[in-house]
Design an enzyme around this catalytic site. Sequence first.
Site, short mmCIF file in Angstrom:
data_model
loop_
_atom_site.label_atom_id
_atom_site.label_comp_id
_atom_site.label_asym_id
_atom_site.label_seq_id
_atom_site.Cartn_x
_atom_site.Cartn_y
_atom_site.Cartn_z
N HIS A 299 7.03 -3.72 0.14
CA HIS A 299 6.36 -2.16 -0.14
C HIS A 299 7.25 -1.27 -0.14
CE1 HIS A 299 2.66 -4.43 0.99
NE2 HIS A 299 2.03 -3.34 0.66
N ASP B 267 -4.47 2.03 -2.02
CA ASP B 267 -4.33 0.82 -1.35
C ASP B 267 -3.01 1.02 -0.33
OD1 ASP B 267 -1.96 0.48 -3.02
OD2 ASP B 267 -2.96 -0.71 -4.18
N SER B 268 -2.19 -0.04 0.18
CA SER B 268 -1.17 0.08 1.05
C SER B 268 -0.01 0.92 0.64
CB SER B 268 -0.72 -1.55 1.36
OG SER B 268 -0.39 -2.05 0.16
N HIS B 269 0.19 1.19 -0.70
CA HIS B 269 1.26 2.11 -0.93
C HIS B 269 0.97 3.52 -0.70
CE1 HIS B 269 2.70 -1.06 -4.60
NE2 HIS B 269 2.70 -1.40 -3.32
#
Length: 375
Positions: free
Chosen positions: A348, A159-161
């Site tokens: 994040h 995902d965004s990580h």
Amino acid sequence: MKSLFVLTMVAALAAGPVLAGEAVPKVEPVADLPAGAAPLPSHIGGRVLAEGADGGFRRQWPGTYVETRFRGAVALFRVGPGDVSLRVSVDGGAPVALVKPAPGVYRVAGLRPGAHTLRVDTASETQAGPSTFGGFYAPAGVAALPLPVPTRQIEFVGDSHTVGYGNTADQTAFQATCTVSEVWSTTDTSQGIAPRLAGRYGADYQVNAISGRGIVRNYNGFAADTLPEAYPYILFDHAVRYEDPAWHPQVIVIALGTNDFTTPLHAGEKWATRDALHADYEATYVRFVQGLRARNPQAYFLLWATDMAEGEIKAEVAKVAEKLQAAGERRVAFLPMHDIAFTGCHAHPSLVDDAKIAKALGDYMDAHPDVWSGK
């Protein structure tokens, strides 16, 4: 100079420092290809849909990169439609950023005569639509050189990580939030976890990740493909399934669960309880890995998770690894990540966090050299 064409120097990538005595390359738009220019062969990392006969392609998954080698002092490349942020580097030196470059031909000059490797990385995430790269070209008098292809391959699913969402930002500088444009401008997959870990081993890599997506539930329950639903396709439109007989990753790194669990369930969602969400997540994740195993019999799976959501994500991924092992999977490991500062946009991981995560993954791989053996 065109208003959408922005040149800035950014920090050196893990690929290496600027070569001693090498001039910083000059990257500039030109009216068109010069007479006699010929396509240069290229090596592409990531999922792409080929277009034309000159090495051009459309791409939408993050972290795509393309390289060529030549002997001479200048080369060119074509950029097609689609908002994108690119990083152009020569011989592993510090990259030049092209932020939302206008479609057209760009010249890379200011190089010493001799052999050079030219690389273009995609730094930005482009969920809204694909962008186009039109291939590399050599002007008259510049010769193509063979381009070695790494034998090691690592695939990153997440995902965004994994994307590197807002990883170059310092959250404190944006007070309570990051705007959409600030997230876009501070996301740099080319400095994220994937290139850091792959660079440690000289490996090719793919970044098959989408911000906000989960295994069974997207962030805050929003409606869109989950990552396993989007995964089979070259672009996010589901038009063409991805197939590449040359892609056989020895290692597949997966980090999914942040979006499944960091927000509460809402009325109308398919899971009546958190326990029901857990059961669906675990079963779907196990099936997803087993499907990847069927296509990649040689791969070693590294499942990692942070300790966000009061440890719920970490606990669930650990259960997935246990269920896979109970079903007979032997080439899988679970790696919890601790002491992540989350100072990038919207809490994040930052570049420092990306480096820490990549190091933890690499340290495990170094301690278990059988990850590369395929058995």
